[in-house]
Design a protein around this motif. Structure first.
Motif: not given
Ligand SMILES: [Zn+2]
Ligand SMILES: [Zn+2]
Length: 447
Positions: A61-65, A135-137, A208-210, A214-216
């Motif tokens: 949950s909330e991986p970006f934050n 951080f950048c990703i 996590d690799k996936t 997936g975000t890119i």
């Protein structure tokens, strides 16, 4: 599997191989080459490969934050850890302070540039780069696609080479070694470094690799595959960089542009060559002294085993055991395990794939911890510097030992675990046809 996570009882999904019409994502296990249908995961769940238990996907949950917060906080703590006194040692009225940067200067002064370089790379540069990349990703800052790929690729690749927590254990072991000489005071940088270590480990949980890939970009589309059958049998392969499923004949991955192979080329031969190299290096690493202690005009060389015996004789049994396990037992067992895996794979000996996979995972997980002794020496060299009274210098053996650890780590990178499962695919296929419920995707709720 991530040992840091609190894992509850796995939930078994029986229908996973029985519903080809369900709109599920598919994954190709990078460790056993099994095609697996992935259902939509709930928050804080992870899916493990039903055959080799490798984690295929995590849905935080909330991986970006979280990734942004932990990586930014870790970078801030790393800066603080480099600014102040790390630790000080007082012996007979004399005091010696070190900071993380002065450890480096002392090693360079003593012409152990290579040891200084290893310390700098594994404890400072690589972890800082990985935190910066994460951080950048995770902030999704605008940047060229090629740069995103570069950051993601190296973040995943360099993860096992970040040795922050191993350095911290090395520092604690060196404290115990120094207690008999004088009193130790920890400085503000030590506290910052401990915080950095915790934040760094937490940030990596979200790397996590996936998720990262997936975000890119979306993985390239591919025809639906038959779950429970190996990728090789269906003429597909997994991109070792981003995990995308690719057609076997394709050369470069369309998502990360990496040249991919269905199986690593000459995997066994390269692994064995590196293994022989590490065995050759292991001899001088044990025979030659790893450090020299100069006290009151007399010098004493100390090998790895002599250090263990000295600690044991002095009653520091837990520390003696840690050094013995990390510096003697783990490297020897790791070399034996790599040789055994190569032999089993090469001779197509029929052994339990799970047993081999467990050995492979242990080799991957514990191998890097052998660097503890190298970091202990780095700290001792930095701290014990009292002019004519007492000094500790690194000796040649420690360089050989550091390279034993590095070469065995590279050997396990070149070993392709999918080769262990190839000979079992036919048996598995038959088994699956007769009993489709024999394999279950491991869905685990994360704390
Ligand atoms: Zn697998
Ligand atoms: Zn790729």
């Amino acid at each position: 599997m991530n040992s840091v996570l609190d894992i509850e009882k796995p939930v078994k999904i029986d229908k996973i191989f029985q519903s080809p019409r369900l709109n599920l994502n598919q994954a190709l296990c990078p460790h056993c080459d099994l095609v697996v249908d992935l259902p939509r995961l709930k928050l804080n769940q992870k899916a493990d490969c039903p055959r080799c238990h490798t984690t295929l996907k995590i849905n935080w949950s909330e991986p970006f934050n979280r990734a942004t917060t932990y990586s930014a906080a870790a970078l801030f703590m790393l800066i603080l850890a480099n600014l102040f006194t790390f630790v000080s040692l007082s012996v007979a009225g004399l005091s010696s302070n070190i900071s993380l940067t002065s450890v480096l200067e002392i090693m360079v002064d003593q012409r152990y540039d290579l040891l200084a370089l290893l310390f700098m790379i594994f404890v400072q540069i690589l972890p800082a780069f990985c935190m910066f990349a994460l951080f950048c990703i995770s902030t999704r800052m605008p940047m060229p696609y090629r740069l995103k790929i570069f950051l993601a690729k190296w973040l995943i690749l360099l993860k096992p080479w970040c040795m922050v927590e191993i350095f911290l254990v090395g520092v604690l072991v060196s404290f115990v070694k120094l207690m008999s000489y004088g009193s130790i005071d920890i400085g503000p940088s030590f506290i910052a470094f401990c915080a950095y270590c915790i934040l760094h480990v937490r940030a990596f949980q979200y790397a996590d690799k996936t998720w990262i890939w997936g975000t890119i970009a979306k993985a390239p589309d591919i025809r639906p595959l038959k779950a429970g059958v190996s990728g090789l049998e269906q003429q597909v392969k997994s991109c070792h960089c981003c995990g995308a499923i690719l057609v076997e004949q394709s050369v470069n991955c369309t998502r990360c542009f990496t040249t991919s192979y269905a199986r690593k080329k000459e995997s066994i031969q390269i692994t064995l060559a590196l293994l022989i190299g590490s065995i050759v290096l292991y001899i001088p690493a044990n025979v030659l002294p790893i450090m020299t202690t100069l006290a009151f005009g007399s010098s004493m060389d100390s090998t790895i085993m002599a250090g263990v015996v000295l600690l044991w004789g002095g009653g520091a049994y837990p520390i003696a055991l840690i050094i013995f396990i990390a510096s003697v037992l783990v490297p020897s067992l790791k070399m034996g395990a790599i040789a055994w895996l190569c032999w089993c794979t090469k001779t197509k000996k029929v052994l339990s794939g799970h047993r081999m996979m467990q050995v492979y995972e242990v080799v991957e997980l514990v191998g890097r911890w052998s660097m503890v002794d190298v970091f202990v020496i780095a700290v001792l060299v930095g701290l014990v510097s009292f002019g004519n009274l007492m000094n500790i210098f690194p000796a040649q053996g420690v360089i050989y030992f550091a390279f034993v650890v590095i070469v065995t780590m590279v050997a396990s990178v070149f070993f392709d675990p999918r080769l262990m499962w190839d000979r079992r695919s036919e048996n598995l296929k038959r088994k699956l046809e007769t009993n489709k419920r024999s394999l279950h995707l491991g869905i685990t709720k994360l704390a």
